[in-house]
Write an enzyme that holds these catalytic residues in place. Structure first.
Site, PDB file in Angstrom:
ATOM      1  N   CYS A   7       0.876  -1.183   0.000  1.00 27.13           N
ATOM      2  CA  CYS A   7       0.000   0.000   0.000  1.00 27.13           C
ATOM      3  C   CYS A   7       0.907   1.226   0.000  1.00 27.13           C
ATOM      4  O   CYS A   7       2.097   1.116  -0.314  1.00 27.13           O
ATOM      5  CB  CYS A   7      -0.967  -0.023   1.190  1.00 27.13           C
ATOM      6  SG  CYS A   7      -0.176   0.001   2.803  1.00 27.13           S
ATOM      7  N   ARG A  13      -3.220  -0.531   5.610  1.00 30.58           N
ATOM      8  CA  ARG A  13      -3.833  -1.639   4.867  1.00 30.58           C
ATOM      9  C   ARG A  13      -2.932  -2.855   4.705  1.00 30.58           C
ATOM     10  O   ARG A  13      -3.327  -3.980   5.053  1.00 30.58           O
ATOM     11  CB  ARG A  13      -4.278  -1.139   3.479  1.00 30.58           C
ATOM     12  CG  ARG A  13      -5.404  -0.129   3.529  1.00 30.58           C
ATOM     13  CD  ARG A  13      -5.570   0.595   2.205  1.00 30.58           C
ATOM     14  NE  ARG A  13      -4.442   1.479   1.925  1.00 30.58           N
ATOM     15  CZ  ARG A  13      -4.268   2.179   0.818  1.00 30.58           C
ATOM     16  NH1 ARG A  13      -5.152   2.079  -0.155  1.00 30.58           N
ATOM     17  NH2 ARG A  13      -3.215   2.964   0.670  1.00 30.58           N
ATOM     18  N   ASP A 118      -7.808   3.853   1.401  1.00 33.04           N
ATOM     19  CA  ASP A 118      -6.976   4.290   2.511  1.00 33.04           C
ATOM     20  C   ASP A 118      -7.908   4.667   3.669  1.00 33.04           C
ATOM     21  O   ASP A 118      -8.761   5.541   3.504  1.00 33.04           O
ATOM     22  CB  ASP A 118      -6.212   5.503   1.970  1.00 33.04           C
ATOM     23  CG  ASP A 118      -5.543   6.319   3.029  1.00 33.04           C
ATOM     24  OD1 ASP A 118      -5.627   5.943   4.210  1.00 33.04           O
ATOM     25  OD2 ASP A 118      -4.942   7.337   2.662  1.00 33.04           O
TER      26      ASP A 118
HETATM   27  P1  4NP Z   1      -1.719   2.884   4.075  1.00 35.84           P
HETATM   28  O1  4NP Z   1      -2.403   4.242   4.570  1.00 35.84           O
HETATM   29  O2  4NP Z   1      -1.217   3.169   2.670  1.00 35.84           O
HETATM   30  O3  4NP Z   1      -2.856   1.908   4.088  1.00 35.84           O
HETATM   31  O4  4NP Z   1      -0.631   2.558   5.045  1.00 35.84           O
HETATM   32  C1  4NP Z   1      -1.748   5.466   4.551  1.00 35.84           C
HETATM   33  C2  4NP Z   1      -0.875   5.796   5.548  1.00 35.84           C
HETATM   34  C3  4NP Z   1      -0.255   7.026   5.536  1.00 35.84           C
HETATM   35  C4  4NP Z   1      -0.512   7.923   4.517  1.00 35.84           C
HETATM   36  C5  4NP Z   1      -1.378   7.584   3.504  1.00 35.84           C
HETATM   37  C6  4NP Z   1      -2.002   6.351   3.516  1.00 35.84           C
HETATM   38  N1  4NP Z   1       0.114   9.202   4.495  1.00 35.84           N
HETATM   39  O5  4NP Z   1      -0.230  10.012   3.636  1.00 35.84           O
HETATM   40  O6  4NP Z   1       1.022   9.432   5.310  1.00 35.84           O
END
Ligand code: 4NP
Length: 152
Positions: A7, A13, A118
């Site tokens: 991800c 995720r 997300d």
């Molecule tokens: P992930 O979620 O991709 O599911 O780990 C996110 C975690 C952090 C960020 C974006 C999505 N961020 O912009 O920092």
């Protein structure tokens, strides 16, 4: 079979996908290596976001010891399939030079090709339950398809 879940941040995720897949690998005694990583590296070394830790705990899975890391294109030769959570992850993996034939999206597996959103897009922790359920369904279908076991 080596499977990498990817991800953006590797804190919400893909750590859930990794943990759920490892649960089934262990439950069915499958020969598989499961890992996860993020395309951004923005949260390198961090534990998962609180919402993911809590929703996993609710489903009797402990991800509190997990640490985020950035994916490397050298892993293309290590993993048999690289499973992205959304279309932006697919695009980023292709831009990094990953082999298109190895890239899948979790949505292909019983989720009508949907992106796993997300959870930061949700205003409350219900988003994490929704994301958890999508990931669990996708991972179950993926395991059934690749390992020919009936997951229930
Ligand atoms: P992930 O979620 O991709 O599911 O780990 C996110 C975690 C952090 C960020 C974006 C999505 N961020 O912009 O920092």
């Amino acid at each position: 079979m080596n499977i990498l879940f990817v991800c953006l941040g590797n804190i919400c995720r893909s750590p859930l996908a990794e943990a759920i897949a490892k649960h089934y690998v262990s439950k069915f005694g499958l020969v598989a290596s499961i890992d996860s990583a993020g395309t951004s590296g923005w949260h390198n070394g961090e534990t998962p976001c609180e919402g993911s830790i809590l929703v996993a705990k609710k489903h009797h899975i402990d991800i509190s010891g997990f640490r985020s890391r950035k994916v490397s294109v050298y892993e293309d030769s290590v993993f048999d399939i690289i499973v992205a959570m959304d279309q932006a992850n697919v695009r980023d993996l292709l831009e990094m030079g990953f082999d298109r034939s190895k890239i899948r999206k979790l949505g292909e597996f019983g989720l009508e090709n949907a992106d796993v959103p997300d959870p930061y897009h949700y205003k409350n922790n219900e988003g994490f339950e929704c994301v958890y359920n999508m990931i669990e369904k996708g991972v179950k279908h993926l395991i059934q398809q690749y390992f020919k076991v009936s997951v229930e």
